[in-house]
Design a protein around this motif. Structure first.
Motif, PDB file in Angstrom:
ATOM      1  N   GLY A 168       0.864  -1.239   0.079  1.00 40.81           N
ATOM      2  CA  GLY A 168      -0.004   0.117  -0.123  1.00 40.81           C
ATOM      3  C   GLY A 168       0.772   1.308  -0.092  1.00 40.81           C
ATOM      4  N   ALA A 169       1.965   1.212  -0.658  1.00 39.08           N
ATOM      5  CA  ALA A 169       2.695   2.578  -0.834  1.00 39.08           C
ATOM      6  C   ALA A 169       2.067   3.767  -1.474  1.00 39.08           C
ATOM      7  N   ALA A 170       2.301   4.829  -1.155  1.00 38.14           N
ATOM      8  CA  ALA A 170       1.629   5.926  -1.574  1.00 38.14           C
ATOM      9  C   ALA A 170       2.356   6.291  -2.968  1.00 38.14           C
ATOM     10  N   PRO A 171       1.593   6.879  -3.809  1.00 40.01           N
ATOM     11  CA  PRO A 171       2.485   7.277  -5.176  1.00 40.01           C
ATOM     12  C   PRO A 171       3.520   8.259  -5.097  1.00 40.01           C
ATOM     13  N   GLY A 172       4.573   8.222  -5.575  1.00 41.56           N
ATOM     14  CA  GLY A 172       5.519   9.022  -5.393  1.00 41.56           C
ATOM     15  C   GLY A 172       6.881   8.501  -5.166  1.00 41.56           C
ATOM     16  N   SER A 191       8.506   9.431   0.370  1.00 42.97           N
ATOM     17  CA  SER A 191       8.569  10.360   1.514  1.00 42.97           C
ATOM     18  C   SER A 191       7.569  10.370   2.307  1.00 42.97           C
ATOM     19  N   CYS A 192       6.266   9.705   2.075  1.00 41.44           N
ATOM     20  CA  CYS A 192       5.305   9.546   3.041  1.00 41.44           C
ATOM     21  C   CYS A 192       5.027   7.984   3.277  1.00 41.44           C
ATOM     22  N   PRO A 193       4.235   8.218   4.335  1.00 40.30           N
ATOM     23  CA  PRO A 193       3.801   6.488   4.936  1.00 40.30           C
ATOM     24  C   PRO A 193       2.915   5.840   3.997  1.00 40.30           C
ATOM     25  N   ILE A 194       2.811   4.291   4.349  1.00 39.43           N
ATOM     26  CA  ILE A 194       1.912   3.724   3.266  1.00 39.43           C
ATOM     27  C   ILE A 194       0.579   4.094   3.947  1.00 39.43           C
ATOM     28  N   GLN A 195      -0.431   3.683   2.895  1.00 43.01           N
ATOM     29  CA  GLN A 195      -1.830   4.299   2.995  1.00 43.01           C
ATOM     30  C   GLN A 195      -2.575   3.359   4.143  1.00 43.01           C
ATOM     31  N   ARG A 196      -2.019   2.194   4.546  1.00 43.78           N
ATOM     32  CA  ARG A 196      -2.803   1.361   5.297  1.00 43.78           C
ATOM     33  C   ARG A 196      -1.939   0.483   6.264  1.00 43.78           C
ATOM     34  N   PRO A 197      -2.530  -0.256   7.277  1.00 42.37           N
ATOM     35  CA  PRO A 197      -1.869  -1.009   8.138  1.00 42.37           C
ATOM     36  C   PRO A 197      -1.070  -2.150   7.125  1.00 42.37           C
ATOM     37  N   LEU A 198       0.101  -2.449   7.541  1.00 44.40           N
ATOM     38  CA  LEU A 198       0.844  -3.559   6.959  1.00 44.40           C
ATOM     39  C   LEU A 198       0.211  -4.921   7.208  1.00 44.40           C
ATOM     40  N   THR A 199      -0.199  -5.526   5.931  1.00 45.47           N
ATOM     41  CA  THR A 199      -1.000  -6.826   6.179  1.00 45.47           C
ATOM     42  C   THR A 199      -0.413  -7.952   6.268  1.00 45.47           C
ATOM     43  N   PHE A 200       0.886  -7.896   6.138  1.00 40.89           N
ATOM     44  CA  PHE A 200       1.964  -9.090   6.445  1.00 40.89           C
ATOM     45  C   PHE A 200       2.379  -9.177   7.900  1.00 40.89           C
ATOM     46  N   LEU A 202      12.128  -1.433   0.591  1.00 42.94           N
ATOM     47  CA  LEU A 202      11.002  -1.233   1.295  1.00 42.94           C
ATOM     48  C   LEU A 202      10.908   0.150   2.216  1.00 42.94           C
ATOM     49  N   GLN A 203      12.473   0.632   2.671  1.00 48.92           N
ATOM     50  CA  GLN A 203      12.616   1.865   3.142  1.00 48.92           C
ATOM     51  C   GLN A 203      12.077   2.804   2.092  1.00 48.92           C
ATOM     52  N   GLY A 204      12.583   2.696   0.910  1.00 45.50           N
ATOM     53  CA  GLY A 204      12.109   3.623   0.013  1.00 45.50           C
ATOM     54  C   GLY A 204      10.629   3.892  -0.552  1.00 45.50           C
ATOM     55  N   ALA A 205       9.838   2.632  -0.154  1.00 45.17           N
ATOM     56  CA  ALA A 205       8.401   2.737  -0.383  1.00 45.17           C
ATOM     57  C   ALA A 205       7.635   2.922   0.885  1.00 45.17           C
ATOM     58  N   MET A 206       8.018   2.746   2.116  1.00 45.46           N
ATOM     59  CA  MET A 206       7.253   2.848   3.207  1.00 45.46           C
ATOM     60  C   MET A 206       7.564   4.056   3.951  1.00 45.46           C
ATOM     61  N   GLY A 207       8.302   5.064   3.740  1.00 42.17           N
ATOM     62  CA  GLY A 207       8.615   6.290   4.269  1.00 42.17           C
ATOM     63  C   GLY A 207       8.743   6.108   5.744  1.00 42.17           C
ATOM     64  N   PRO A 208       7.945   7.003   6.587  1.00 39.14           N
ATOM     65  CA  PRO A 208       8.096   7.013   7.890  1.00 39.14           C
ATOM     66  C   PRO A 208       7.486   5.687   8.533  1.00 39.14           C
ATOM     67  N   ALA A 209       6.756   5.074   8.105  1.00 41.04           N
ATOM     68  CA  ALA A 209       6.249   3.516   8.492  1.00 41.04           C
ATOM     69  C   ALA A 209       7.419   2.556   8.408  1.00 41.04           C
ATOM     70  N   PHE A 210       8.505   2.626   7.970  1.00 44.94           N
ATOM     71  CA  PHE A 210       9.374   1.911   7.766  1.00 44.94           C
ATOM     72  C   PHE A 210       9.812   1.353   9.232  1.00 44.94           C
ATOM     73  N   GLN A 211      10.465   2.403   9.971  1.00 39.36           N
ATOM     74  CA  GLN A 211      10.788   1.967  11.250  1.00 39.36           C
ATOM     75  C   GLN A 211       9.602   1.426  12.170  1.00 39.36           C
ATOM     76  N   HIS A 212       8.437   1.983  11.932  1.00 31.85           N
ATOM     77  CA  HIS A 212       7.319   1.317  12.716  1.00 31.85           C
ATOM     78  C   HIS A 212       7.034  -0.411  12.601  1.00 31.85           C
ATOM     79  N   TYR A 213       7.347  -0.558  11.278  1.00 34.68           N
ATOM     80  CA  TYR A 213       7.162  -2.072  10.949  1.00 34.68           C
ATOM     81  C   TYR A 213       8.454  -2.774  10.933  1.00 34.68           C
ATOM     82  N   GLN A 214       9.679  -2.599  11.036  1.00 34.40           N
ATOM     83  CA  GLN A 214      10.821  -3.043  10.816  1.00 34.40           C
ATOM     84  C   GLN A 214      11.001  -4.211  11.571  1.00 34.40           C
ATOM     85  N   CYS A 215      10.439  -4.328  12.939  1.00 34.69           N
ATOM     86  CA  CYS A 215      10.342  -5.580  13.630  1.00 34.69           C
ATOM     87  C   CYS A 215       9.969  -6.713  12.967  1.00 34.69           C
ATOM     88  N   ARG A 216       9.156  -6.506  11.935  1.00 30.78           N
ATOM     89  CA  ARG A 216       8.525  -7.749  11.331  1.00 30.78           C
ATOM     90  C   ARG A 216       9.336  -8.402  10.241  1.00 30.78           C
TER      91      ARG A 216
END
Length: 682
Positions: free
Chosen positions: A270-274, A277-286, A299-313
């Motif tokens: 669910g990466a945002a177009p662009g 720089s922006c977080p993904i549009q929805r919760p990570l489903t994986f 993944l870092q380039g696609a997830m933006g600020p959400a990358f650190q939130h989900y990196q434990c997965r």
């Protein structure tokens, strides 16, 4: 400026900053007010024209700027002040950044940012969470923070691989074809292993995980290069591991998705177009994402600020390992451990290796493709006096002609070297070259052979284990001095200090004679004696349990069940009862200390030794007790009887060593043939 000059001499610097911030806000509001006034005048000037226009809703209340700068000067519906809320200390800084850079990435416009303070505050409040939610806005958790619906299905061990075949078929390329063919060839073995495991299983089934496999090395331009290498004898070890991981997870009952495309990755998460720089549009489903270093960057380039939130997965397939000293960016840069890889600040156990050579990481492994029982029975007493040389590309043979000729004096010597069309190969004349062989034909050749001959490269691949599983002896070069990042172009830049004493350290250390002979290949007498001894040896095929289908199923199931890197609490697996505390000699790593006692270093147990009582239990009297950020600690220095604890848990390291310190080492026992697991740990 006069007031600032006067106030600069006061002690209340924070009051000065607040004053400057207030002046800045007044200035911004005055500029916005002037822009609104200008926009209204422009509307009035153009009003007669628009009254005569047949479609008045086409009117645009702003003018175009030079150089096609389309920043809108729309009259805001309300005035928006930047809040000064101590719970959102970065809000004003982020607002100022977006005022200047909101057009740097289309994702901001996608989320509704149009350059006005109101739109920026709405975005930062509802999407990034750096500002308070706007009045009347959504006060719930950020969209990509919200937890998706929990899976209620149970992970039942199954024998069908149809779902994995379906997801493989969504991908294309030579590498994907290799993965598919391996899964098909190994399917019966996996199904039988699943049946055996299901019969033995006593516990309740775990929750079914939704898992994404994303081998970033196969995506984009890098993937095209890798695919071309597959067809010309390039490295296949990584593909073997990806194929076996996907099959293993499917047999364990988890829902697996494979993607080798960056575009599909963006869609799946669910990466945002662009440009990211922006977080993904929805919760990570994986629930889990298995990737590699290339994929981590994607993944870092696609997830933006959400990358650190989900990196434990994330779980990173990393063949040669990443030691803790290289993993923490600030530490690596300050201590000379910075490399092109590493510095992601993950938990070291999130990195998963091909062999159990780096206990700071998790050993994922693969399955050694062994001969089927009916093939072994059919091949009984059919071993011929032939050798097969390990090396599918011509450069691997350079400088090895004398060594190969020496073997050819005793054995008929075969090779499987890729031959480019129209180009001759400079192989010794005594060598019979078959060219690249399909895996099934290669295994048939190994079942006829007595010796599998290592040339020194590639390092640590799966083929030697396949040869041993086919009843061959693996003859390999000894390295003196050992290969490392100090003297090897291959290891240079890799995030490890490991020194390898042979082409395949696992085969040397964990299998050894009579299946593995490690010799100085420049010593003709030693090579000749080894070959003649091998010729008088009769061996049955052998596969260490950890490289069987059942062994991999056990190991991966334990990781999924017990490894939780999203918890802030201290690790509880393996349990404290598994700890065998050892005090190492000066200059030894905990890897060496534990191995000498036939144990393995277990980094998840370090926190039990990171306290003053641990030094007392080991009989050490400390004249001082300190705490530092250093990958050598906890450790004891006999000079001054200084005891030092670890301050940064990410730096607990089995690998660290230094001549002036004695390491406190958390060792544990392991199951026979299964280094990753210990008795009573699962």
């Amino acid at each position: 400026m006069e007031r600032l000059t006067r106030e600069r001499e006061t002690d209340d610097f924070s009051a000065l900053l607040r004053s400057v911030r207030k002046d800045q806000e007044l200035l911004v509001r005055s500029v916005e007010k002037e822009l609104r006034r200008m926009a209204m005048k422009l509307d009035q000037l153009s009003l007669p024209h628009h009254r005569s226009h047949p479609h008045p809703h086409h009117h645009q209340p702003h003018t175009a700027l030079p150089n096609d700068d389309r920043r809108p000067y729309t009259v805001p519906a309300e005035e928006c002040d930047v809040p000064m809320d101590p719970e959102y200390p970065l809000c004003a800084e982020k607002v100022e950044f977006l005022r200047l850079h909101w057009q740097s990435d289309p994702c901001y416009e996608f989320y509704g940012v149009d350059g006005t303070t109101c739109s920026i505050l709405t975005y930062l409040g509802q999407i990034e969470g750096f500002c308070p939610p706007r009045p009347g806005g959504n006060h719930s958790a950020l969209p990509w923070h919200q937890r998706p619906h929990l899976h209620t299905e149970k992970a039942e061990i199954g024998m069908s691989l149809n779902l994995f075949y379906e997801t493989i078929n969504h991908n294309v390329g030579p590498a994907v074809e290799f993965i598919r063919s391996r899964v098909e060839r190994m399917s019966e073995r996996w199904s039988e292993a699943g049946r055996r495991m299901r019969r033995k299983r006593n516990s309740t089934a775990a929750s079914q995980m939704k898992v994404l496999l994303y081998p970033g090395v196969l995506a984009g331009v890098e993937g095209q290069r890798f695919g071309a290498m597959v067809e010309t004898g390039g490295p296949l070890g990584e593909l073997v591991q990806w194929a076996d991981l996907g099959t293993c997870l499917t047999v364990l009952g988890h829902r697996v998705t494979l993607s080798t495309s960056q575009e599909r990755l963006h869609s799946l998460i669910g990466a945002a177009p662009g440009r990211g720089s922006c977080p993904i549009q929805r919760p990570l489903t994986f629930d889990l994402i298995y990737t590699d270093y290339h994929g981590l960057a994607h993944l870092q380039g696609a997830m933006g600020p959400a990358f650190q939130h989900y990196q434990c997965r994330f779980r990173i397939l990393d063949s040669f390992g990443t030691e803790p000293a290289f993993n923490l960016g600030t530490y690596a840069r300050g201590r000379g451990y910075s490399t092109p890889w590493g510095s992601w600040a993950l938990r070291p156990r999130q990195y998963m290796t091909m062999f159990p050579h780096t206990p700071d990481n998790s050993f994922l492994g693969f399955v050694s493709e062994e001969a089927r029982e009916e093939d072994v029975k059919a091949d009984t007493n059919r071993k011929d006096n032939i050798a097969v040389v390990y090396g599918k590309q011509a450069y691997m043979w350079q400088g090895k002609a004398g060594y190969v000729e020496l073997i050819s004096e005793e054995l008929e010597t075969h090779a499987t070297v890729y031959q480019p069309p129209g180009r001759p190969l400079a192989l010794p004349p005594s060598v019979i070259n078959h060219g690249l062989l399909r895996q099934d034909r290669f295994l048939q050749l190994l079942r006829r052979a007595k010796v599998f001959v290592g040339l020194g490269f590639p390092y640590e691949g799966p083929a030697p284990l396949e040869a041993i599983a086919s009843g061959c002896v693996f003859l390999q070069p000894r390295f003196d001095p050992p290969r490392s990042s100090d003297n090897s172009d291959f290891y240079r830049g890799k995030p490890t200090t490991r020194q390898i004493s042979s082409q395949h350290p696992y085969a040397e250390d964990f299998i050894g004679k009579p299946y593995v002979w490690t010799v100085d290949i420049t010593n003709r007498t030693a090579v000749r004696q080894a070959v003649r001894a091998i010729l008088h040896t009769e061996l049955k095929p052998f596969v260490p349990r950890e490289f069987t289908c059942e062994g991999m199923l056990e190991r991966v199931q334990a990781y999924i069940t017990y490894q939780n890197f999203c918890s802030a609490s201290l690790p509880t697996w393996p349990p404290e009862g598994a700890l065998r505390a050892h005090l190492g000699p000066l200059g030894d790593s905990c890897v060496s200390v534990c191995r000498r006692s036939s144990l393995v270093c277990e980094p998840a147990l370090f926190h039990h030794l990171n306290n003053p009582d641990a030094f007392t239990r080991l009989g050490l009297g400390c004249s001082s007790m300190g705490q530092e950020v250093n990958h050598l600690f906890p450790a004891y220095s006999p000079w001054g009887r200084r005891c030092v604890l670890q301050q940064e848990p990410l730096l607990f390291s089995c690998a660290g060593y230094e001549p002036s310190h004695r390491r406190l080492c958390p060792c544990r026992a392991h199951l026979p043939g299964q280094v990753a697991l210990c008795p009573d740990c699962h």
